[in-house]
Design a protein around this motif. Structure first.
Motif, PDB file in Angstrom:
ATOM      1  N   ALA A 258      -0.738 -37.214   4.187  1.00  0.00           N
ATOM      2  CA  ALA A 258       0.542 -37.588   4.799  1.00  0.00           C
ATOM      3  C   ALA A 258       1.623 -36.573   4.439  1.00  0.00           C
ATOM      4  O   ALA A 258       2.426 -36.180   5.293  1.00  0.00           O
ATOM      5  N   LEU A 259       1.650 -36.128   3.190  1.00  0.00           N
ATOM      6  CA  LEU A 259       2.630 -35.112   2.791  1.00  0.00           C
ATOM      7  C   LEU A 259       2.383 -33.787   3.507  1.00  0.00           C
ATOM      8  O   LEU A 259       3.337 -33.099   3.897  1.00  0.00           O
ATOM      9  N   ALA A 260       1.127 -33.434   3.707  1.00  0.00           N
ATOM     10  CA  ALA A 260       0.804 -32.194   4.418  1.00  0.00           C
ATOM     11  C   ALA A 260       1.268 -32.268   5.874  1.00  0.00           C
ATOM     12  O   ALA A 260       1.852 -31.316   6.397  1.00  0.00           O
ATOM     13  N   VAL A 261       1.036 -33.394   6.531  1.00  0.00           N
ATOM     14  CA  VAL A 261       1.467 -33.556   7.922  1.00  0.00           C
ATOM     15  C   VAL A 261       2.985 -33.519   8.011  1.00  0.00           C
ATOM     16  O   VAL A 261       3.558 -32.901   8.908  1.00  0.00           O
ATOM     17  N   TRP A 262       3.658 -34.170   7.086  1.00  0.00           N
ATOM     18  CA  TRP A 262       5.124 -34.159   7.071  1.00  0.00           C
ATOM     19  C   TRP A 262       5.645 -32.734   6.913  1.00  0.00           C
ATOM     20  O   TRP A 262       6.576 -32.322   7.628  1.00  0.00           O
ATOM     21  N   GLY A 263       5.060 -31.967   6.000  1.00  0.00           N
ATOM     22  CA  GLY A 263       5.490 -30.582   5.807  1.00  0.00           C
ATOM     23  C   GLY A 263       5.234 -29.718   7.028  1.00  0.00           C
ATOM     24  O   GLY A 263       6.076 -28.891   7.409  1.00  0.00           O
ATOM     25  N   LEU A 264       4.079 -29.905   7.667  1.00  0.00           N
ATOM     26  CA  LEU A 264       3.779 -29.140   8.881  1.00  0.00           C
ATOM     27  C   LEU A 264       4.734 -29.483  10.014  1.00  0.00           C
ATOM     28  O   LEU A 264       5.175 -28.604  10.750  1.00  0.00           O
ATOM     29  N   MET A 265       5.067 -30.754  10.165  1.00  0.00           N
ATOM     30  CA  MET A 265       5.987 -31.149  11.234  1.00  0.00           C
ATOM     31  C   MET A 265       7.389 -30.614  10.969  1.00  0.00           C
ATOM     32  O   MET A 265       8.081 -30.183  11.895  1.00  0.00           O
ATOM     33  N   LYS A 266       7.804 -30.608   9.724  1.00  0.00           N
ATOM     34  CA  LYS A 266       9.123 -30.070   9.381  1.00  0.00           C
ATOM     35  C   LYS A 266       9.180 -28.573   9.672  1.00  0.00           C
ATOM     36  O   LYS A 266      10.148 -28.073  10.244  1.00  0.00           O
ATOM     37  N   SER A 267       8.113 -27.861   9.314  1.00  0.00           N
ATOM     38  CA  SER A 267       8.046 -26.430   9.579  1.00  0.00           C
ATOM     39  C   SER A 267       8.024 -26.156  11.078  1.00  0.00           C
ATOM     40  O   SER A 267       8.685 -25.227  11.558  1.00  0.00           O
ATOM     41  N   MET A 268       7.259 -26.953  11.828  1.00  0.00           N
ATOM     42  CA  MET A 268       7.171 -26.756  13.272  1.00  0.00           C
ATOM     43  C   MET A 268       8.524 -26.979  13.930  1.00  0.00           C
ATOM     44  O   MET A 268       8.923 -26.197  14.800  1.00  0.00           O
ATOM     45  N   SER A 269       9.251 -27.990  13.524  1.00  0.00           N
ATOM     46  CA  SER A 269      10.549 -28.249  14.143  1.00  0.00           C
ATOM     47  C   SER A 269      11.537 -27.135  13.811  1.00  0.00           C
ATOM     48  O   SER A 269      12.371 -26.768  14.650  1.00  0.00           O
ATOM     49  N   LYS A 270      11.428 -26.567  12.626  1.00  0.00           N
ATOM     50  CA  LYS A 270      12.294 -25.440  12.266  1.00  0.00           C
ATOM     51  C   LYS A 270      11.975 -24.227  13.137  1.00  0.00           C
ATOM     52  O   LYS A 270      12.880 -23.555  13.639  1.00  0.00           O
ATOM     53  N   HIS A 271      10.695 -23.951  13.338  1.00  0.00           N
ATOM     54  CA  HIS A 271      10.302 -22.811  14.160  1.00  0.00           C
ATOM     55  C   HIS A 271      10.628 -23.040  15.637  1.00  0.00           C
ATOM     56  O   HIS A 271      11.015 -22.104  16.340  1.00  0.00           O
ATOM     57  N   MET A 272      10.468 -24.255  16.117  1.00  0.00           N
ATOM     58  CA  MET A 272      10.788 -24.547  17.517  1.00  0.00           C
ATOM     59  C   MET A 272      12.290 -24.460  17.762  1.00  0.00           C
ATOM     60  O   MET A 272      12.721 -24.160  18.870  1.00  0.00           O
ATOM     61  N   GLY A 273      13.097 -24.720  16.751  1.00  0.00           N
ATOM     62  CA  GLY A 273      14.545 -24.587  16.894  1.00  0.00           C
ATOM     63  C   GLY A 273      14.979 -23.144  17.086  1.00  0.00           C
ATOM     64  O   GLY A 273      16.038 -22.870  17.661  1.00  0.00           O
ATOM     65  N   LYS A 274      14.181 -22.207  16.641  1.00  0.00           N
ATOM     66  CA  LYS A 274      14.506 -20.788  16.785  1.00  0.00           C
ATOM     67  C   LYS A 274      14.180 -20.247  18.170  1.00  0.00           C
ATOM     68  O   LYS A 274      14.649 -19.184  18.543  1.00  0.00           O
ATOM     69  N   VAL A 275      13.375 -20.988  18.946  1.00  0.00           N
ATOM     70  CA  VAL A 275      12.952 -20.519  20.264  1.00  0.00           C
ATOM     71  C   VAL A 275      14.100 -20.675  21.250  1.00  0.00           C
ATOM     72  O   VAL A 275      14.700 -21.735  21.365  1.00  0.00           O
ATOM     73  N   LYS A 276      14.407 -19.587  21.965  1.00  0.00           N
ATOM     74  CA  LYS A 276      15.431 -19.613  23.011  1.00  0.00           C
ATOM     75  C   LYS A 276      14.722 -19.526  24.353  1.00  0.00           C
ATOM     76  O   LYS A 276      14.033 -18.562  24.646  1.00  0.00           O
ATOM     77  N   PHE A 277      14.886 -20.538  25.175  1.00  0.00           N
ATOM     78  CA  PHE A 277      14.209 -20.602  26.458  1.00  0.00           C
ATOM     79  C   PHE A 277      15.236 -20.555  27.566  1.00  0.00           C
ATOM     80  O   PHE A 277      16.183 -21.332  27.581  1.00  0.00           O
ATOM     81  N   GLU A 278      15.068 -19.606  28.483  1.00  0.00           N
ATOM     82  CA  GLU A 278      15.923 -19.529  29.657  1.00  0.00           C
ATOM     83  C   GLU A 278      15.048 -19.721  30.884  1.00  0.00           C
ATOM     84  O   GLU A 278      14.013 -19.090  31.016  1.00  0.00           O
ATOM     85  N   GLU A 279      15.499 -20.586  31.776  1.00  0.00           N
ATOM     86  CA  GLU A 279      14.732 -20.818  32.985  1.00  0.00           C
ATOM     87  C   GLU A 279      14.825 -19.598  33.888  1.00  0.00           C
ATOM     88  O   GLU A 279      15.861 -18.935  33.942  1.00  0.00           O
ATOM     89  N   PRO A 280      13.745 -19.299  34.607  1.00  0.00           N
ATOM     90  CA  PRO A 280      13.798 -18.159  35.520  1.00  0.00           C
ATOM     91  C   PRO A 280      14.771 -18.424  36.658  1.00  0.00           C
ATOM     92  O   PRO A 280      15.020 -19.576  37.039  1.00  0.00           O
ATOM     93  N   ALA A 281      15.317 -17.351  37.190  1.00  0.00           N
ATOM     94  CA  ALA A 281      16.277 -17.483  38.286  1.00  0.00           C
ATOM     95  C   ALA A 281      15.583 -18.043  39.524  1.00  0.00           C
ATOM     96  O   ALA A 281      14.377 -17.954  39.682  1.00  0.00           O
ATOM     97  N   ASP A 282      16.383 -18.629  40.403  1.00  0.00           N
ATOM     98  CA  ASP A 282      15.837 -19.176  41.645  1.00  0.00           C
ATOM     99  C   ASP A 282      15.235 -18.063  42.497  1.00  0.00           C
ATOM    100  O   ASP A 282      15.576 -16.897  42.368  1.00  0.00           O
ATOM    101  N   SER A 283      14.361 -18.448  43.396  1.00  0.00           N
ATOM    102  CA  SER A 283      13.712 -17.458  44.261  1.00  0.00           C
ATOM    103  C   SER A 283      14.728 -16.790  45.185  1.00  0.00           C
ATOM    104  O   SER A 283      14.577 -15.643  45.572  1.00  0.00           O
ATOM    105  N   GLU A 284      15.800 -17.479  45.570  1.00  0.00           N
ATOM    106  CA  GLU A 284      16.837 -16.888  46.425  1.00  0.00           C
ATOM    107  C   GLU A 284      17.542 -15.752  45.690  1.00  0.00           C
ATOM    108  O   GLU A 284      17.830 -14.715  46.272  1.00  0.00           O
ATOM    109  N   GLU A 285      17.825 -15.951  44.406  1.00  0.00           N
ATOM    110  CA  GLU A 285      18.484 -14.904  43.633  1.00  0.00           C
ATOM    111  C   GLU A 285      17.565 -13.704  43.465  1.00  0.00           C
ATOM    112  O   GLU A 285      18.002 -12.563  43.519  1.00  0.00           O
ATOM    113  N   LYS A 286      16.275 -13.944  43.278  1.00  0.00           N
ATOM    114  CA  LYS A 286      15.318 -12.855  43.153  1.00  0.00           C
ATOM    115  C   LYS A 286      15.247 -12.054  44.445  1.00  0.00           C
ATOM    116  O   LYS A 286      15.189 -10.834  44.433  1.00  0.00           O
TER     117      LYS A 286
END
Length: 81
Positions: free
Chosen positions: A41-69
């Motif tokens: 249980a402690l290992a899973v808790w630590g992995l989930m905490k680490s994963m949420s920290k790493h996912m917070g660093k991800v910057k996601f931008e949606e691709p532009a619409d096909s009309e703009e392209k």
């Protein structure tokens, strides 16, 4: 770093007699089962905490619409090939 196998085997030799004190006709996980579950249980808790920290660093931008392209390609401001 000290060798951990000696301390682990010492701990297991002390925990096994605790499990033998239980009635042989009953099936229970005992102290050793609780310790294993708590460590997992402690290992899973630590992995989930680490994963949420790493996912917070991800910057996601949606691709532009096909009309703009299409408009950027038509105007010639698209990527140079």
């Amino acid at each position: 770093m000290p060798d951990m196998s000696a301390s682990v085997s010492l701990a297991v030799t002390h925990l096994v007699p605790l499990a033998k004190e239980v009635d042989e006709n009953k099936v229970t996980p005992g102290v050793l089962g609780f310790i294993v579950f708590a460590v997992m249980a402690l290992a899973v808790w630590g992995l989930m905490k680490s994963m949420s920290k790493h996912m917070g660093k991800v910057k996601f931008e949606e691709p532009a619409d096909s009309e703009e392209k299409a408009s950027t390609k038509a105007s010639g401001k698209g990527s140079a090939v």
